[in-house]
Structures are given as C-alpha cells and as structure tokens.
Design a protein around this motif. Structure first.
Motif, PDB file in Angstrom:
ATOM      1  N   ILE A  65     -26.556  15.016 -16.125  1.00  0.00           N
ATOM      2  CA  ILE A  65     -25.519  16.044 -16.152  1.00  0.00           C
ATOM      3  C   ILE A  65     -25.530  16.905 -14.897  1.00  0.00           C
ATOM      4  CG2 ILE A  65     -24.671  18.083 -17.394  1.00  0.00           C
ATOM      5  CD1 ILE A  65     -25.866  16.861 -19.948  1.00  0.00           C
ATOM      6  N   ASP A  66     -24.371  17.035 -14.302  1.00  0.00           N
ATOM      7  CA  ASP A  66     -24.123  18.009 -13.238  1.00  0.00           C
ATOM      8  C   ASP A  66     -22.668  18.402 -13.385  1.00  0.00           C
ATOM      9  OD1 ASP A  66     -24.258  19.658 -11.064  1.00  0.00           O
ATOM     10  OD2 ASP A  66     -24.099  18.052  -9.579  1.00  0.00           O
ATOM     11  N   SER A  67     -22.412  19.495 -14.112  1.00  0.00           N
ATOM     12  CA  SER A  67     -21.037  19.832 -14.477  1.00  0.00           C
ATOM     13  C   SER A  67     -20.840  21.342 -14.560  1.00  0.00           C
ATOM     14  CB  SER A  67     -20.687  19.206 -15.836  1.00  0.00           C
ATOM     15  OG  SER A  67     -19.429  19.665 -16.291  1.00  0.00           O
ATOM     16  N   PRO A  68     -19.717  21.843 -14.005  1.00  0.00           N
ATOM     17  CA  PRO A  68     -19.402  23.259 -14.106  1.00  0.00           C
ATOM     18  C   PRO A  68     -18.706  23.613 -15.422  1.00  0.00           C
ATOM     19  CG  PRO A  68     -17.714  22.192 -12.808  1.00  0.00           C
ATOM     20  CD  PRO A  68     -18.730  21.123 -13.151  1.00  0.00           C
ATOM     21  N   GLY A  69     -18.523  22.621 -16.294  1.00  0.00           N
ATOM     22  CA  GLY A  69     -17.889  22.880 -17.587  1.00  0.00           C
ATOM     23  C   GLY A  69     -16.576  22.142 -17.733  1.00  0.00           C
ATOM     24  N   GLY A  70     -15.705  22.691 -18.567  1.00  0.00           N
ATOM     25  CA  GLY A  70     -14.420  22.051 -18.801  1.00  0.00           C
ATOM     26  C   GLY A  70     -13.893  22.334 -20.192  1.00  0.00           C
ATOM     27  N   GLY A  74     -12.903  18.749 -25.800  1.00  0.00           N
ATOM     28  CA  GLY A  74     -13.346  17.479 -25.239  1.00  0.00           C
ATOM     29  C   GLY A  74     -14.860  17.348 -25.347  1.00  0.00           C
ATOM     30  N   ALA A  75     -15.565  18.446 -25.028  1.00  0.00           N
ATOM     31  CA  ALA A  75     -17.023  18.450 -25.141  1.00  0.00           C
ATOM     32  C   ALA A  75     -17.456  18.261 -26.588  1.00  0.00           C
ATOM     33  CB  ALA A  75     -17.583  19.751 -24.578  1.00  0.00           C
ATOM     34  N   ARG A  76     -16.706  18.860 -27.521  1.00  0.00           N
ATOM     35  CA  ARG A  76     -17.054  18.725 -28.945  1.00  0.00           C
ATOM     36  C   ARG A  76     -16.932  17.273 -29.394  1.00  0.00           C
ATOM     37  NH1 ARG A  76     -20.123  21.631 -32.002  1.00  0.00           N
ATOM     38  NH2 ARG A  76     -19.132  23.516 -31.192  1.00  0.00           N
ATOM     39  N   ALA A  77     -15.916  16.572 -28.937  1.00  0.00           N
ATOM     40  CA  ALA A  77     -15.765  15.155 -29.274  1.00  0.00           C
ATOM     41  C   ALA A  77     -16.937  14.352 -28.713  1.00  0.00           C
ATOM     42  CB  ALA A  77     -14.446  14.616 -28.726  1.00  0.00           C
ATOM     43  N   THR A  80     -20.054  14.988 -30.835  1.00  0.00           N
ATOM     44  CA  THR A  80     -20.027  14.236 -32.094  1.00  0.00           C
ATOM     45  C   THR A  80     -20.488  12.802 -31.879  1.00  0.00           C
ATOM     46  OG1 THR A  80     -18.207  15.598 -32.925  1.00  0.00           O
ATOM     47  CG2 THR A  80     -18.569  13.480 -34.003  1.00  0.00           C
ATOM     48  N   ALA A  81     -19.988  12.176 -30.813  1.00  0.00           N
ATOM     49  CA  ALA A  81     -20.387  10.801 -30.504  1.00  0.00           C
ATOM     50  C   ALA A  81     -21.879  10.714 -30.207  1.00  0.00           C
ATOM     51  CB  ALA A  81     -19.575  10.285 -29.320  1.00  0.00           C
ATOM     52  N   ILE A  82     -22.411  11.697 -29.508  1.00  0.00           N
ATOM     53  CA  ILE A  82     -23.840  11.716 -29.182  1.00  0.00           C
ATOM     54  C   ILE A  82     -24.674  11.828 -30.450  1.00  0.00           C
ATOM     55  CG2 ILE A  82     -25.674  13.080 -28.098  1.00  0.00           C
ATOM     56  CD1 ILE A  82     -23.548  13.828 -25.935  1.00  0.00           C
ATOM     57  N   SER A  83     -24.308  12.767 -31.309  1.00  0.00           N
ATOM     58  CA  SER A  83     -25.093  13.011 -32.522  1.00  0.00           C
ATOM     59  C   SER A  83     -25.051  11.831 -33.488  1.00  0.00           C
ATOM     60  CB  SER A  83     -24.600  14.277 -33.226  1.00  0.00           C
ATOM     61  OG  SER A  83     -23.276  14.101 -33.707  1.00  0.00           O
ATOM     62  N   ALA A  97     -25.583  22.730 -15.631  1.00  0.00           N
ATOM     63  CA  ALA A  97     -24.930  22.569 -16.928  1.00  0.00           C
ATOM     64  C   ALA A  97     -24.359  23.938 -17.263  1.00  0.00           C
ATOM     65  CB  ALA A  97     -25.905  22.115 -18.010  1.00  0.00           C
ATOM     66  N   ALA A  98     -23.049  24.085 -17.102  1.00  0.00           N
ATOM     67  CA  ALA A  98     -22.397  25.371 -17.345  1.00  0.00           C
ATOM     68  C   ALA A  98     -21.317  25.204 -18.396  1.00  0.00           C
ATOM     69  CB  ALA A  98     -21.783  25.914 -16.055  1.00  0.00           C
ATOM     70  N   SER A  99     -21.099  26.272 -19.166  1.00  0.00           N
ATOM     71  CA  SER A  99     -19.980  26.315 -20.094  1.00  0.00           C
ATOM     72  C   SER A  99     -20.025  25.137 -21.072  1.00  0.00           C
ATOM     73  CB  SER A  99     -18.677  26.339 -19.279  1.00  0.00           C
ATOM     74  OG  SER A  99     -17.563  26.606 -20.087  1.00  0.00           O
ATOM     75  N   ALA A 100     -18.962  24.344 -21.139  1.00  0.00           N
ATOM     76  CA  ALA A 100     -18.878  23.249 -22.103  1.00  0.00           C
ATOM     77  C   ALA A 100     -19.984  22.218 -21.927  1.00  0.00           C
ATOM     78  CB  ALA A 100     -17.518  22.566 -21.990  1.00  0.00           C
ATOM     79  N   ALA A 101     -20.519  22.082 -20.725  1.00  0.00           N
ATOM     80  CA  ALA A 101     -21.587  21.108 -20.494  1.00  0.00           C
ATOM     81  C   ALA A 101     -22.854  21.471 -21.249  1.00  0.00           C
ATOM     82  CB  ALA A 101     -21.880  20.992 -19.000  1.00  0.00           C
ATOM     83  N   THR A 102     -23.068  22.761 -21.519  1.00  0.00           N
ATOM     84  CA  THR A 102     -24.257  23.159 -22.269  1.00  0.00           C
ATOM     85  C   THR A 102     -24.150  22.711 -23.724  1.00  0.00           C
ATOM     86  OG1 THR A 102     -23.344  25.348 -22.828  1.00  0.00           O
ATOM     87  CG2 THR A 102     -24.615  25.167 -20.787  1.00  0.00           C
ATOM     88  N   GLY A 103     -22.929  22.663 -24.255  1.00  0.00           N
ATOM     89  CA  GLY A 103     -22.738  22.180 -25.615  1.00  0.00           C
ATOM     90  C   GLY A 103     -23.169  20.737 -25.747  1.00  0.00           C
ATOM     91  N   ILE A 104     -22.864  19.929 -24.745  1.00  0.00           N
ATOM     92  CA  ILE A 104     -23.273  18.526 -24.746  1.00  0.00           C
ATOM     93  C   ILE A 104     -24.796  18.432 -24.786  1.00  0.00           C
ATOM     94  CG2 ILE A 104     -23.317  16.430 -23.347  1.00  0.00           C
ATOM     95  CD1 ILE A 104     -20.484  17.167 -22.438  1.00  0.00           C
TER      96      ILE A 104
END
Length: 246
Positions: A65-70, A74-77, A80-83, A97-104
C-alpha cells in the motif's frame, strides 16, 4: 474558482499513481495498491480489485500500500473482499496509508508499516449539491460514515471510541512507531540503505499534513501514453464537478 478538497486530492495525484497490479508466486500473491482508491476518482477500481482478489487461489496475500486515500465506499467494497477471502492477508504500508487506505488496512489479518511511512485518519469528505434538506441528509450520511470508520479503528486498536473520534476530528498523522503504539499496525519494518524514501503524493488538500510531506512530489512528466491518457480521462470526468461552487 477553488477546487473542493476531494477533487484537488484526486486531480493532483492522478499522474503519480499506477494501475492495480497483482503477481503470484507459488502459494503467495502480491497485490500493489499504489494509487488513489476508487474507479471514478482514481486508479484503483474497486470492482477490478474484487475480481482480482477473488481469482487468487493462494494461502497468503500481500497488499503493498502507498495511497493518499480516495473513495470510502470503494474502500469498503475492497475491505469486504479482503475479509471474506480464505487467504491470510497482510497489509504492507510501503509509503503512505491515508484516509480510505487506512480502512483497507483494518480489514487485513496483519498490518506491517515501514519505518518512515505515514498513517493518517480523519473524518469523511464529500461533495454535495442541493437545497438545505439535501445538505442535512448529507451531514447525516457523513456522520454515519464516520461512525462506521471509528468502529473499525476501535475494533482493531482496542482504543476508546472517544479517543478514535478525537483523532479523526483532528485529522491525525501517525509515524510508523505511533501507528504500532496505538494498535493500527502490528509491526514496524526497518529499511536500511543509502536510498531515502520520497513522498510522491500531493497532500496539500489535507489540513494537517506534516511539513516534511508537503514537499512537491518528485514526479517527472509522464511520457507513457497510457498514463497520459488516463490522466486526461480523469480530468475530463472531474471537469463538470469543478464547475460546482465550493
């Protein structure tokens, strides 16, 4: 006219990010999430990610992961796939890992962060258009999104939700050691060598970005036709929204 922060984040980082990429070796696979999350806003399309992840028949998946978010949905979907995947999924925060990337990261079995990398949580952003009733509904929606994110962070870290909410309210940036200390990451990886990592993202859209990360990204003008075409397409998609008053 001032571009809303959400548009600024996506537009200014379009050329820096790379498309979704996955590699398989034996019983392990590596998926690179280097870019802005969300097929509409950025480079990492959640549908393509879910398809790629579901197709992996391996025991261990490494998410680099190297992401400023988004996009938060989309991150929630993707979460779900990861879990739901049978494999052990390990998040490696290579740079940011910022913003939505932290949720992942929260959806993964383990989170590993590189010394010198960053981890940021904050309240959700959006763009809204309409009358006062529409704005009230938007505020309600944002509150629900923030509550969901806070619940994820609380479950993962074991921290009081009040503390998590305060960190989100204040747009809090954690160092690698702080991310581990507070339970967002399981371990910190030391990187020893002559090369120094450089921030490649334009993070000026955020309010509390550390000064060291505000340096202009060291990105040469793209000379690859596919990258140039992608950026042009993204700017066309954003152009209509840019006409909306800030």
């Amino acid at each position: 006219m001032t571009i809303p922060k959400l548009l600024q984040l996506a537009k200014s980082n379009a050329a820096a990010s790379q498309p979704l990429r996955a590699e398989t070796s034996g019983a392990e696979a590596t998926v690179y999430l280097h870019g802005v999350i969300g097929g509409y806003w950025g480079d990492i399309d959640e549908t393509e990610f879910v398809k790629a992840l579901t197709a992996l028949d391996v025991d261990t998946i490494h998410l680099r992961i190297d992401s400023p978010g988004g996009d938060v949905f989309g991150a929630r979907a993707m979460m779900t796939a990861i879990s739901q995947h049978k494999a052990k999924v390990i998040a490696h925060v290579d740079g940011l890992a910022a913003s939505a990337a932290t949720g992942i990261c929260m959806a993964c079995d383990e989170v590993e962060i590189t010394q010198g990398a960053g981890f940021m949580i904050h309240n959700a952003w959006t763009i809204a258009l309409g009358n006062k009733a529409d704005m009230a509904k938007t505020v309600e929606l944002l509150g629900k999104i923030d509550a969901g994110l806070a619940a994820d962070y609380t479950a993962r870290t074991g921290k009081d939700q009040e503390q998590i909410t305060q960190w989100m309210d204040e747009e809090t940036w954690f160092t690698a050691d702080e991310a581990k200390e507070h339970g967002f990451a399981d371990r910190v990886v030391e990187v020893v060598g002559k090369k120094k990592a450089k921030n490649q993202w334009d993070l000026s859209a955020y309010a509390n970005t550390p000064a060291a990360l505000l340096a202009k990204p060291n990105n040469a003008a793209p000379d690859d036709g596919d990258i140039t075409a992608h950026r042009n397409a993204l700017e066309r998609r954003l152009s209509l929204l840019e006409r909306t008053p800030a």
